[in-house]
Design an enzyme around this catalytic site. Structure first.
Site, PDB file in Angstrom:
ATOM      1  N   ASP A   1     -12.682  -7.863 -13.901  1.00 50.86           N
ATOM      2  CA  ASP A   1     -11.559  -7.908 -13.287  1.00 50.86           C
ATOM      3  C   ASP A   1     -11.516  -9.640 -14.240  1.00 50.86           C
ATOM      4  O   ASP A   1     -10.281 -10.309 -14.140  1.00 50.86           O
ATOM      5  CB  ASP A   1     -11.635  -8.619 -12.270  1.00 50.86           C
TER       6      ASP A   1
ATOM      7  N   ILE B   1     -22.174 -15.043  -4.693  1.00 55.34           N
ATOM      8  CA  ILE B   1     -21.588 -13.618  -5.035  1.00 55.34           C
ATOM      9  C   ILE B   1     -22.821 -12.378  -4.674  1.00 55.34           C
ATOM     10  O   ILE B   1     -22.176 -11.506  -4.036  1.00 55.34           O
ATOM     11  CB  ILE B   1     -20.735 -13.748  -5.619  1.00 55.34           C
TER      12      ILE B   1
ATOM     13  N   GLY C   1     -10.961 -13.116  -6.510  1.00 56.18           N
ATOM     14  CA  GLY C   1     -11.075 -14.322  -4.978  1.00 56.18           C
ATOM     15  C   GLY C   1      -9.728 -14.766  -4.628  1.00 56.18           C
ATOM     16  O   GLY C   1      -9.220 -15.473  -3.579  1.00 56.18           O
TER      17      GLY C   1
ATOM     18  N   GLU D   1      -7.310 -15.136 -21.550  1.00 56.37           N
ATOM     19  CA  GLU D   1      -6.456 -14.634 -20.327  1.00 56.37           C
ATOM     20  C   GLU D   1      -5.481 -15.034 -19.822  1.00 56.37           C
ATOM     21  O   GLU D   1      -5.133 -16.231 -20.668  1.00 56.37           O
ATOM     22  CB  GLU D   1      -7.015 -14.961 -18.891  1.00 56.37           C
TER      23      GLU D   1
ATOM     24  N   HIS E   1      -8.119 -10.552 -12.901  1.00 54.22           N
ATOM     25  CA  HIS E   1      -8.670 -11.569 -12.422  1.00 54.22           C
ATOM     26  C   HIS E   1      -8.149 -12.321 -10.545  1.00 54.22           C
ATOM     27  O   HIS E   1      -8.386 -13.077 -10.723  1.00 54.22           O
ATOM     28  CB  HIS E   1      -8.891 -13.070 -13.487  1.00 54.22           C
TER      29      HIS E   1
HETATM   30  N1  NAI Z   1     -13.471 -12.698 -10.848  1.00 49.20           N
HETATM   31  C1  NAI Z   1     -13.357 -13.991  -9.606  1.00 49.20           C
HETATM   32  O1  NAI Z   1     -12.240 -13.913  -8.966  1.00 49.20           O
HETATM   33  C2  NAI Z   1     -14.654 -14.587  -9.129  1.00 49.20           C
HETATM   34  C3  NAI Z   1     -15.477 -15.144 -10.311  1.00 49.20           C
HETATM   35  N2  NAI Z   1     -16.459 -15.949 -10.020  1.00 49.20           N
HETATM   36  C4  NAI Z   1     -17.483 -15.967 -11.266  1.00 49.20           C
HETATM   37  O2  NAI Z   1     -18.210 -16.007 -10.266  1.00 49.20           O
HETATM   38  C5  NAI Z   1     -19.704 -16.570 -11.253  1.00 49.20           C
HETATM   39  C6  NAI Z   1     -21.020 -16.229  -9.947  1.00 49.20           C
HETATM   40  O3  NAI Z   1     -20.735 -17.257  -8.924  1.00 49.20           O
HETATM   41  P1  NAI Z   1     -21.498 -17.571  -7.436  1.00 49.20           P
HETATM   42  O4  NAI Z   1     -22.904 -16.109  -7.537  1.00 49.20           O
HETATM   43  O5  NAI Z   1     -20.813 -18.269  -6.544  1.00 49.20           O
HETATM   44  O6  NAI Z   1     -22.316 -18.680  -8.493  1.00 49.20           O
HETATM   45  P2  NAI Z   1     -23.682 -18.724  -7.945  1.00 49.20           P
HETATM   46  O7  NAI Z   1     -23.394 -20.306  -9.031  1.00 49.20           O
HETATM   47  O8  NAI Z   1     -24.040 -19.199  -6.684  1.00 49.20           O
HETATM   48  O9  NAI Z   1     -24.890 -17.332  -8.701  1.00 49.20           O
HETATM   49  C7  NAI Z   1     -24.992 -17.603 -10.095  1.00 49.20           C
HETATM   50  C8  NAI Z   1     -26.058 -16.935 -10.046  1.00 49.20           C
HETATM   51  O10 NAI Z   1     -26.337 -16.455 -11.393  1.00 49.20           O
HETATM   52  C9  NAI Z   1     -27.538 -17.020 -11.597  1.00 49.20           C
HETATM   53  N3  NAI Z   1     -28.026 -17.096 -13.854  1.00 49.20           N
HETATM   54  C10 NAI Z   1     -27.671 -17.924 -14.364  1.00 49.20           C
HETATM   55  N4  NAI Z   1     -27.775 -17.222 -15.876  1.00 49.20           N
HETATM   56  C11 NAI Z   1     -28.606 -16.548 -15.776  1.00 49.20           C
HETATM   57  C12 NAI Z   1     -28.632 -15.462 -16.756  1.00 49.20           C
HETATM   58  N5  NAI Z   1     -28.053 -15.628 -17.046  1.00 49.20           N
HETATM   59  N6  NAI Z   1     -28.952 -14.418 -15.914  1.00 49.20           N
HETATM   60  C13 NAI Z   1     -29.029 -13.742 -14.789  1.00 49.20           C
HETATM   61  N7  NAI Z   1     -28.775 -14.554 -14.061  1.00 49.20           N
HETATM   62  C14 NAI Z   1     -28.062 -15.967 -14.599  1.00 49.20           C
HETATM   63  C15 NAI Z   1     -28.245 -17.616 -11.255  1.00 49.20           C
HETATM   64  O11 NAI Z   1     -29.427 -18.706 -11.224  1.00 49.20           O
HETATM   65  C16 NAI Z   1     -27.862 -17.952 -10.174  1.00 49.20           C
HETATM   66  O12 NAI Z   1     -28.761 -17.556  -9.060  1.00 49.20           O
HETATM   67  C17 NAI Z   1     -18.405 -18.384 -10.491  1.00 49.20           C
HETATM   68  O13 NAI Z   1     -19.562 -18.676 -11.618  1.00 49.20           O
HETATM   69  C18 NAI Z   1     -17.827 -17.148 -11.467  1.00 49.20           C
HETATM   70  O14 NAI Z   1     -18.102 -17.085 -13.183  1.00 49.20           O
HETATM   71  C19 NAI Z   1     -16.613 -16.700  -8.712  1.00 49.20           C
HETATM   72  C20 NAI Z   1     -15.727 -15.940  -7.912  1.00 49.20           C
HETATM   73  C21 NAI Z   1     -14.103 -15.477  -7.969  1.00 49.20           C
HETATM   74  O1  AKG Z   2      -8.571 -17.133  -8.355  1.00 51.60           O
HETATM   75  C1  AKG Z   2      -8.507 -17.789  -9.163  1.00 51.60           C
HETATM   76  O2  AKG Z   2      -8.097 -18.559  -9.498  1.00 51.60           O
HETATM   77  C2  AKG Z   2     -10.375 -17.538  -9.933  1.00 51.60           C
HETATM   78  C3  AKG Z   2     -11.291 -17.472  -9.220  1.00 51.60           C
HETATM   79  C4  AKG Z   2     -13.242 -17.602  -9.998  1.00 51.60           C
HETATM   80  O3  AKG Z   2     -13.154 -16.668 -11.449  1.00 51.60           O
HETATM   81  C5  AKG Z   2     -13.381 -18.820 -10.431  1.00 51.60           C
HETATM   82  O4  AKG Z   2     -13.633 -18.999  -8.357  1.00 51.60           O
HETATM   83  O5  AKG Z   2     -14.432 -19.036 -10.358  1.00 51.60           O
END
Ligand code: NAI
Ligand code: AKG
Length: 469
Positions: free
Chosen positions: A312, A210, A350, A317, A347
């Protein structure tokens, strides 16, 4: 040490079908089923895939919670599995009752599959997280029980990045407040403390799927991008990695968080970090609620350190939609609601049609592949083991799957059990304490299958045995 589980094996019966249909209007940002390695698990199939069976597909019981997209539901129903679908998550007591019975559970971010819950899941083979985050599942416990976990690692990344871009502009222009005022009948034309985002610095914390996608979009809008990540990562475009979180906070006009929920990211943004932020800067959190100490954020906003925030995600939640954003759930909810220039969303990072359709297909495909073929490609908690599918040319073959504790001497014992049979191919891999072995055995009779299963079940290293044929 986890005790071996006795999965109730559904009765022997008809073969499973691999057919599925897709809407021609769907757009995919993850590889669609049937696309190269996605469905075939990395192999170019030239011969027709043999449909393996230990079960009547209708014996497989699946519970889908949290309104999993119909693409995924349809695909699982299309296999003949029994699919129960609920729009919400479930409170722990109800979840425990339901999970006792099922072979597969599909969740999104709100269903907590803790060790306490999984302990009751005597028949559970596999968990599908129809999202990116897997922090809601006790992955280690699941692995020790031989329960595979799959997610969708990037199908909603773009949706989150686009939401954040919208929020950066909305915060800079105080759009939320102006819109609320107009809804209340008030015309309040102001330019004070409203900014263009061009030329401003965006600090991205966590430069993964992301964060890096957001980086591209932000540069296209004329922003300078810096990022902090615990890993050294290649910068995209003109973005620049900075060595510490503090260095990022001191330079960024907008800070956007994209880290997973881990022990290290709990309260990553707390009073000390807010003090490092530039006066009048902005915070966006679409990662996990635990990453920000919201009490400290409220204080930082009251003194003007933070001029606006978009949240978000929240530490607590609700399981369903309704009037839940109150202090009962999160002690500071009323404080947040009373602050200006705070965008609060439930939230939905996504939550787009595109993302949910793609996630539905991607995770359902992984579940079907695991149930029907035993391949763990893409599993987040078991070793990734993949073997080309048996074909219709492979008569009297069986696929032996043995999930076991990773202790010395297991392969010798397993190979002793298989010694009198013709092992065509065999793969074994381990991840920490858990190992996953797959072997395709030819010239095998039904009575041999029972004998092999009983012998494997008798080994002390066993967690789970499955034989598909
Ligand atoms: N609001 C929503 O609906 C959504 C939220 N998310 C959240 O977003 C998070 C990130 O998603 P992605 O980018 O796909 O994950 P990803 O795994 O591709 O990237 C996460 C990055 O964070 C870094 N990281 C881990 N711990 C860290 C720290 N203490 N300090 C700095 N960097 C650190 C990792 O090295 C990695 O590069 C997910 O784990 C999920 O919790 C994901 C999708 C939807
Ligand atoms: O859309 C959802 O229910 C969760 C999205 C999210 O936070 C994730 O993909 O990690």
């Amino acid at each position: 040490m986890a005790a071996p589980r006795n999965i109730v094996q559904p009765s022997l019966g008809e073969a499973v079908s691999y057919s599925m249909s897709l809407s021609p209007t769907n757009t995919f940002h993850s590889p669609p089923p049937g696309h190269g390695s996605f469905m075939t698990g990395g192999f170019d199939l030239r011969a027709a895939v043999k449909q393996l069976k230990p079960f009547n597909t209708e014996d497989i019981k699946i519970l889908l919670l949290e309104n999993v997209n119909e693409t995924g539901r349809d695909m699982l129903k299309g296999q003949g599995y029994q699919v129960e679908f609920l729009k919400t998550s479930l409170p722990e007591d109800q979840l425990i009752e339901k999970i006792r019975d099922v072979h597969v559970i599909g969740v999104r971010s709100k269903t907590h599959l803790t060790a306490k819950v999984l302990k009751e899941a005597k028949n559970l083979l596999v968990i599908g997280c129809f999202c990116i985050g897997t922090n809601q599942v006790d992955l280690d416990y699941a692995a020790k029980q031989g329960i595979a976990v799959f997610n969708s690692p990037f199908a909603n990344s773009r949706s989150v990045a686009e939401l954040v871009i919208g929020e950066i502009i909305s915060l800079a222009r105080q759009l939320g407040d102006r819109s609320l005022e107009m809804h209340r009948g008030t015309w309040n034309k102001v330019s004070a403390k409203c900014w263009e985002i061009r030329g401003k610095t965006l600090g991205i914390v966590g430069y993964g799927h992301i964060g890096s996608q957001l980086s591209v979009l932000a540069e296209a809008m004329g922003m300078s991008v810096i990022y902090y990540d615990i890993a050294t990562l290649m910068a995209i475009g003109s973005a620049r990695q900075v060595p510490t979180l503090e260095a990022l906070l001191e330079q960024a006009d907008f800070v956007s968080l994209h880290v997973p929920e881990t022990q290290d990211t709990a309260n990553l943004m707390s009073a000390k970090q807010f003090e490092c932020m530039k006066m009048g800067s902005y915070l966006i959190n679409a990662s996990r609620g635990t990453v920000v100490d919201i009490g400290a954020l409220v204080k930082a906003m009251r003194v003007g350190r933070v001029a606006g925030a978009a949240l978000d995600v929240y530490p607590n939640e609700p399981a369903a939609n309704g009037d839940y954003f109150v202090n009962n759930l999160n002690g500071w909810a009323e404080d947040l609601r009373g602050l200006g220039n705070v965008i609060l969303t439930p939230h939905i990072g996504g939550s787009t049609e595109e993302a949910q359709r793609a996630i539905g297909i991607e995770v359902a495909s992984a579940l079907v592949r695991y149930i029907n073929q035993g391949t763990t490609l893409g599993s987040v908690n078991l070793p990734e083991v993949n073997m080309r599918s048996l074909t219709l040319d492979d008569h009297e073959h069986a696929r032996v799957i043995y999930i076991h504790r990773n202790v010395p001497g297991v392969l010798r014992k397993v190979n002793g059990i298989l010694a009198d049979h013709n092992v065509d191919k065999q793969i074994s891999d381990s991840k920490g304490d858990i190992a996953y072995l797959m072997a395709d055995v030819s010239n095998i009779k039904t009575e041999d299958i029972k004998e092999i299963r009983d012998s494997l079940d008798a080994l002390s290293s066993r967690i789970l045995t499955r034989i598909l044929y």
